[in-house]
Scaffold this motif. Sequence first.
Motif, PDB file in Angstrom:
ATOM      1  N   PRO A  67       0.827  -1.213   0.000  1.00  0.00           N
ATOM      2  CA  PRO A  67       0.000   0.000   0.000  1.00  0.00           C
ATOM      3  C   PRO A  67       0.862   1.264   0.000  1.00  0.00           C
ATOM      4  N   TYR A  68       0.439   2.254  -0.756  1.00  0.00           N
ATOM      5  CA  TYR A  68       1.106   3.554  -0.821  1.00  0.00           C
ATOM      6  C   TYR A  68       0.064   4.646  -0.652  1.00  0.00           C
ATOM      7  N   THR A  69       0.537   5.871  -0.437  1.00  0.00           N
ATOM      8  CA  THR A  69      -0.346   7.029  -0.420  1.00  0.00           C
ATOM      9  C   THR A  69       0.008   7.934  -1.601  1.00  0.00           C
ATOM     10  N   PHE A  70      -0.797   8.960  -1.797  1.00  0.00           N
ATOM     11  CA  PHE A  70      -0.525   9.899  -2.877  1.00  0.00           C
ATOM     12  C   PHE A  70       0.676  10.793  -2.580  1.00  0.00           C
ATOM     13  N   SER A  71       1.321  10.622  -1.457  1.00  0.00           N
ATOM     14  CA  SER A  71       2.561  11.363  -1.185  1.00  0.00           C
ATOM     15  C   SER A  71       3.784  10.528  -1.563  1.00  0.00           C
ATOM     16  N   SER A  72       3.563   9.378  -2.174  1.00  0.00           N
ATOM     17  CA  SER A  72       4.646   8.437  -2.493  1.00  0.00           C
ATOM     18  C   SER A  72       5.123   8.561  -3.929  1.00  0.00           C
ATOM     19  N   THR A  73       6.366   8.150  -4.132  1.00  0.00           N
ATOM     20  CA  THR A  73       6.893   7.888  -5.460  1.00  0.00           C
ATOM     21  C   THR A  73       6.972   6.371  -5.578  1.00  0.00           C
TER      22      THR A  73
END
Length: 147
Positions: free
Chosen positions: A119-125
């Motif tokens: 899982p990632y967030t929209f602040s991730s690359t």
Amino acid sequence: MHQTILLELSSYLNSYVKSKKGLCKVFPAPFDVKLDDHPLLIVQPDIMIVCDKSKLDGKRCNGAPDFIIEIVSPNNSSDDYIKKLYYYKKYGVREYWIVDPNRRTVSVSYFERDMISIPYTFSSTIKVNIYNDLYVDFKKIEQMLTS
């Protein structure tokens, strides 16, 4: 939101793929994928990358694309998280991303080594695992959605 994300991601991926001058092609929806003949199973991912040109017949992709992105719509989120996840793993998609604009998350499933789901967030690359040097900066997507 859905169309903004679709346009940005497909444009970014297409620019990268074209710069590699390889066999892969990017297809945004609407473009059908026939995963099985018996029973007939056709899906229409939001974005896909196909690297085996023999799967393309001018009308659709016959067989699993290498990479798929689904952008969650509020009325069908279980399709992306459950049904399509199952189909894409079963029929040989190498990598599957679920982009959820409401939650501001990206779930990356990499099927080549069993199933790794991150899982990632929209602040991730986020690294596109089917390539060695392709990363998507979701901070830019987030900025477009909030501006």
